[in-house]
Design a protein around this motif. Structure first.
Motif, PDB file in Angstrom:
ATOM      1  N   PRO A   4     -24.783 -36.681 -19.925  1.00  0.00           N
ATOM      2  CA  PRO A   4     -24.980 -35.231 -19.861  1.00  0.00           C
ATOM      3  C   PRO A   4     -24.139 -34.555 -18.782  1.00  0.00           C
ATOM      4  CG  PRO A   4     -27.079 -36.360 -20.063  1.00  0.00           C
ATOM      5  CD  PRO A   4     -26.040 -37.420 -19.854  1.00  0.00           C
ATOM      6  N   THR A   5     -24.068 -35.164 -17.605  1.00  0.00           N
ATOM      7  CA  THR A   5     -23.311 -34.551 -16.501  1.00  0.00           C
ATOM      8  C   THR A   5     -21.843 -34.433 -16.863  1.00  0.00           C
ATOM      9  OG1 THR A   5     -24.854 -35.482 -14.907  1.00  0.00           O
ATOM     10  CG2 THR A   5     -22.727 -34.733 -14.066  1.00  0.00           C
ATOM     11  N   GLU A   6     -21.314 -35.471 -17.478  1.00  0.00           N
ATOM     12  CA  GLU A   6     -19.904 -35.454 -17.872  1.00  0.00           C
ATOM     13  C   GLU A   6     -19.643 -34.348 -18.895  1.00  0.00           C
ATOM     14  OE1 GLU A   6     -16.578 -38.496 -19.830  1.00  0.00           O
ATOM     15  OE2 GLU A   6     -18.634 -39.184 -19.431  1.00  0.00           O
ATOM     16  N   LEU A   7     -20.548 -34.179 -19.845  1.00  0.00           N
ATOM     17  CA  LEU A   7     -20.402 -33.137 -20.866  1.00  0.00           C
ATOM     18  C   LEU A   7     -20.496 -31.754 -20.235  1.00  0.00           C
ATOM     19  CD1 LEU A   7     -20.176 -32.323 -23.850  1.00  0.00           C
ATOM     20  CD2 LEU A   7     -22.670 -32.490 -23.997  1.00  0.00           C
ATOM     21  N   ILE A   8     -21.451 -31.556 -19.360  1.00  0.00           N
ATOM     22  CA  ILE A   8     -21.642 -30.253 -18.721  1.00  0.00           C
ATOM     23  C   ILE A   8     -20.421 -29.849 -17.911  1.00  0.00           C
ATOM     24  CG2 ILE A   8     -22.977 -29.068 -16.926  1.00  0.00           C
ATOM     25  CD1 ILE A   8     -25.439 -30.635 -17.992  1.00  0.00           C
ATOM     26  N   LEU A  15     -16.817 -23.798 -24.688  1.00  0.00           N
ATOM     27  CA  LEU A  15     -16.095 -23.666 -25.959  1.00  0.00           C
ATOM     28  C   LEU A  15     -17.068 -23.580 -27.132  1.00  0.00           C
ATOM     29  CD1 LEU A  15     -13.166 -26.219 -25.479  1.00  0.00           C
ATOM     30  CD2 LEU A  15     -13.030 -23.724 -25.400  1.00  0.00           C
ATOM     31  N   TYR A  16     -18.127 -24.348 -27.073  1.00  0.00           N
ATOM     32  CA  TYR A  16     -19.139 -24.344 -28.125  1.00  0.00           C
ATOM     33  C   TYR A  16     -19.785 -22.957 -28.240  1.00  0.00           C
ATOM     34  CZ  TYR A  16     -23.511 -25.430 -30.575  1.00  0.00           C
ATOM     35  OH  TYR A  16     -24.577 -25.426 -31.449  1.00  0.00           O
ATOM     36  N   VAL A  17     -20.173 -22.400 -27.111  1.00  0.00           N
ATOM     37  CA  VAL A  17     -20.835 -21.092 -27.124  1.00  0.00           C
ATOM     38  C   VAL A  17     -19.894 -20.001 -27.638  1.00  0.00           C
ATOM     39  CG1 VAL A  17     -21.871 -19.296 -25.673  1.00  0.00           C
ATOM     40  CG2 VAL A  17     -22.476 -21.698 -25.320  1.00  0.00           C
ATOM     41  N   MET A  18     -18.594 -20.124 -27.321  1.00  0.00           N
ATOM     42  CA  MET A  18     -17.614 -19.123 -27.762  1.00  0.00           C
ATOM     43  C   MET A  18     -17.167 -19.341 -29.200  1.00  0.00           C
ATOM     44  SD  MET A  18     -15.154 -18.480 -24.458  1.00  0.00           S
ATOM     45  CE  MET A  18     -14.685 -20.205 -24.259  1.00  0.00           C
ATOM     46  N   ILE A  46     -25.343 -20.732 -20.253  1.00  0.00           N
ATOM     47  CA  ILE A  46     -23.998 -20.238 -20.582  1.00  0.00           C
ATOM     48  C   ILE A  46     -24.085 -19.071 -21.556  1.00  0.00           C
ATOM     49  CG2 ILE A  46     -21.825 -20.826 -21.730  1.00  0.00           C
ATOM     50  CD1 ILE A  46     -22.232 -23.701 -20.650  1.00  0.00           C
ATOM     51  N   SER A  47     -24.941 -19.189 -22.561  1.00  0.00           N
ATOM     52  CA  SER A  47     -25.108 -18.117 -23.553  1.00  0.00           C
ATOM     53  C   SER A  47     -25.570 -16.827 -22.893  1.00  0.00           C
ATOM     54  CB  SER A  47     -26.116 -18.541 -24.626  1.00  0.00           C
ATOM     55  OG  SER A  47     -25.640 -19.648 -25.347  1.00  0.00           O
ATOM     56  N   THR A  49     -25.208 -15.954 -19.737  1.00  0.00           N
ATOM     57  CA  THR A  49     -24.144 -15.448 -18.863  1.00  0.00           C
ATOM     58  C   THR A  49     -23.085 -14.707 -19.671  1.00  0.00           C
ATOM     59  OG1 THR A  49     -24.490 -17.237 -17.285  1.00  0.00           O
ATOM     60  CG2 THR A  49     -22.380 -16.106 -17.194  1.00  0.00           C
ATOM     61  N   MET A  50     -22.680 -15.294 -20.785  1.00  0.00           N
ATOM     62  CA  MET A  50     -21.656 -14.655 -21.615  1.00  0.00           C
ATOM     63  C   MET A  50     -22.164 -13.367 -22.250  1.00  0.00           C
ATOM     64  SD  MET A  50     -19.530 -17.720 -23.407  1.00  0.00           S
ATOM     65  CE  MET A  50     -18.503 -18.816 -22.406  1.00  0.00           C
ATOM     66  N   GLU A  51     -23.433 -13.371 -22.640  1.00  0.00           N
ATOM     67  CA  GLU A  51     -24.017 -12.162 -23.213  1.00  0.00           C
ATOM     68  C   GLU A  51     -24.066 -11.042 -22.182  1.00  0.00           C
ATOM     69  OE1 GLU A  51     -28.282 -10.728 -25.099  1.00  0.00           O
ATOM     70  OE2 GLU A  51     -27.699 -12.833 -25.263  1.00  0.00           O
ATOM     71  N   ALA A  52     -24.448 -11.383 -20.948  1.00  0.00           N
ATOM     72  CA  ALA A  52     -24.493 -10.384 -19.878  1.00  0.00           C
ATOM     73  C   ALA A  52     -23.093  -9.849 -19.574  1.00  0.00           C
ATOM     74  CB  ALA A  52     -25.107 -11.004 -18.621  1.00  0.00           C
ATOM     75  N   TYR A  53     -22.106 -10.738 -19.576  1.00  0.00           N
ATOM     76  CA  TYR A  53     -20.717 -10.313 -19.324  1.00  0.00           C
ATOM     77  C   TYR A  53     -20.249  -9.358 -20.422  1.00  0.00           C
ATOM     78  CZ  TYR A  53     -15.684 -10.525 -18.590  1.00  0.00           C
ATOM     79  OH  TYR A  53     -14.370 -10.188 -18.363  1.00  0.00           O
ATOM     80  N   ALA A  54     -20.561  -9.708 -21.685  1.00  0.00           N
ATOM     81  CA  ALA A  54     -20.138  -8.868 -22.803  1.00  0.00           C
ATOM     82  C   ALA A  54     -20.775  -7.485 -22.724  1.00  0.00           C
ATOM     83  CB  ALA A  54     -20.502  -9.544 -24.128  1.00  0.00           C
ATOM     84  N   GLU A  55     -22.047  -7.431 -22.380  1.00  0.00           N
ATOM     85  CA  GLU A  55     -22.732  -6.141 -22.281  1.00  0.00           C
ATOM     86  C   GLU A  55     -22.173  -5.307 -21.141  1.00  0.00           C
ATOM     87  OE1 GLU A  55     -26.885  -6.949 -21.967  1.00  0.00           O
ATOM     88  OE2 GLU A  55     -27.099  -7.481 -24.090  1.00  0.00           O
ATOM     89  N   THR A  56     -21.841  -5.969 -20.014  1.00  0.00           N
ATOM     90  CA  THR A  56     -21.306  -5.257 -18.858  1.00  0.00           C
ATOM     91  C   THR A  56     -19.939  -4.656 -19.152  1.00  0.00           C
ATOM     92  OG1 THR A  56     -22.498  -6.713 -17.349  1.00  0.00           O
ATOM     93  CG2 THR A  56     -20.642  -5.485 -16.424  1.00  0.00           C
ATOM     94  N   HIS A  57     -19.127  -5.375 -19.927  1.00  0.00           N
ATOM     95  CA  HIS A  57     -17.749  -4.944 -20.187  1.00  0.00           C
ATOM     96  C   HIS A  57     -17.564  -4.332 -21.565  1.00  0.00           C
ATOM     97  CE1 HIS A  57     -17.415  -7.829 -16.852  1.00  0.00           C
ATOM     98  NE2 HIS A  57     -16.384  -7.111 -16.487  1.00  0.00           N
ATOM     99  N   ALA A  58     -18.652  -4.067 -22.253  1.00  0.00           N
ATOM    100  CA  ALA A  58     -18.545  -3.488 -23.594  1.00  0.00           C
ATOM    101  C   ALA A  58     -17.962  -2.083 -23.515  1.00  0.00           C
ATOM    102  CB  ALA A  58     -19.919  -3.445 -24.255  1.00  0.00           C
ATOM    103  N   VAL A  59     -17.124  -1.753 -24.491  1.00  0.00           N
ATOM    104  CA  VAL A  59     -16.523  -0.422 -24.591  1.00  0.00           C
ATOM    105  C   VAL A  59     -17.170   0.298 -25.765  1.00  0.00           C
ATOM    106  CG1 VAL A  59     -14.411   0.873 -24.986  1.00  0.00           C
ATOM    107  CG2 VAL A  59     -14.352  -1.239 -23.642  1.00  0.00           C
ATOM    108  N   GLU A  60     -17.765   1.428 -25.490  1.00  0.00           N
ATOM    109  CA  GLU A  60     -18.411   2.209 -26.540  1.00  0.00           C
ATOM    110  C   GLU A  60     -17.342   2.810 -27.448  1.00  0.00           C
ATOM    111  OE1 GLU A  60     -21.667   3.784 -28.555  1.00  0.00           O
ATOM    112  OE2 GLU A  60     -21.700   2.453 -26.823  1.00  0.00           O
ATOM    113  N   PRO A  61     -17.389   2.521 -28.744  1.00  0.00           N
ATOM    114  CA  PRO A  61     -16.370   3.095 -29.633  1.00  0.00           C
ATOM    115  C   PRO A  61     -16.525   4.604 -29.736  1.00  0.00           C
ATOM    116  CG  PRO A  61     -18.085   2.008 -30.903  1.00  0.00           C
ATOM    117  CD  PRO A  61     -18.359   1.697 -29.461  1.00  0.00           C
ATOM    118  N   CYS A  62     -15.412   5.281 -29.918  1.00  0.00           N
ATOM    119  CA  CYS A  62     -15.435   6.731 -30.062  1.00  0.00           C
ATOM    120  C   CYS A  62     -16.198   7.101 -31.332  1.00  0.00           C
ATOM    121  CB  CYS A  62     -14.003   7.259 -30.120  1.00  0.00           C
ATOM    122  SG  CYS A  62     -13.911   9.038 -30.410  1.00  0.00           S
TER     123      CYS A  62
END
Length: 203
Positions: A4-8, A15-18, A46-47, A49-62
């Motif tokens: 597990p440690t080696e995989l983590i 890559l899996y989450v993305m 990881i999921s 963290t990535m979701e929080a990053y996406a929400e923080t940097h999301a651009v509202e479409p016009c």
């Protein structure tokens, strides 16, 4: 990679989450997640963290984009059903509402139902020029065009276009072209929605 440690530490979980892992890697990650709680916990972390990053940097479409996108999809469906494409006349200061009467008189290109904000029907589309009939109920969102000239011909109602700090009052038959790189917004001033022929021309 059986520990597990080696995989983590390998970066494979990211890559899996993305969705960028290979089929073999996906199988490995899912097997390890079933067998080792630490791998499952890391995947969840990881999921999140990535979701929080996406929400923080999301651009509202016009909001102005959606009506034209839906109009484009509807136009493509009309062509599939056999409608022959006819290139609409180019808008210019000498254009009149009568120049577009063949489209304005079509029942299938009329406004149907309650207008929420903006609605549009494409009447002509090429890689260089898109022409549509559009209705605006109250006010458009501010836009800036860097690679398209946006032109308007007022068909019904009235509005004020504010562009580059200047205001232009438009009523039936009036034409206006928005300069490139200039923020602009449209405010309806009539009791009825402002109906326009709108044309976007590649600059």
């Amino acid at each position: 990679m059986n520990q597990p440690t080696e995989l983590i530490q390998s970066g494979l979980l990211e890559l899996y989450v993305m969705g960028a892992a290979s089929p073999q890697e996906i199988t490995l990650v899912e097997q390890m997640a079933e067998q080792h709680p630490a791998v499952r916990e890391e995947l969840d972390a990881i999921s999140l963290t990535m979701e929080a990053y996406a929400e923080t940097h999301a651009v509202e479409p016009c909001p102005n984009v959606k009506p034209l996108l839906l109009a484009t999809i509807a136009y493509m469906e009309r062509l599939k059903e056999g409608e022959a494409p006819i290139e609409a006349p180019m808008l210019s200061p000498s254009s009149t509402v009568e120049d577009y009467r063949q489209w304005l008189n079509r029942p299938d290109l009329a406004l149907s139902g309650e207008l929420e904000d903006i609605h549009a029907h494409l009447i002509s589309a090429t890689p260089e020029v898109i022409t549509a009939i559009a209705w605006l109920k109250e006010k458009s969102s501010e836009e800036v065009h860097h690679d398209q000239l946006e032109r308007f011909l007022i068909v019904e109602g009235s509005c004020i276009i504010t562009a580059g700090g200047q205001q232009f009052s438009l009523t039936v038959g009036d034409y206006y072209q928005v300069p490139l790189h200039v923020p602009h917004v449209i405010q309806v001033t009539s009791d009825i929605p402002c109906k326009v022929i709108i044309q976007r021309v590649a600059a």
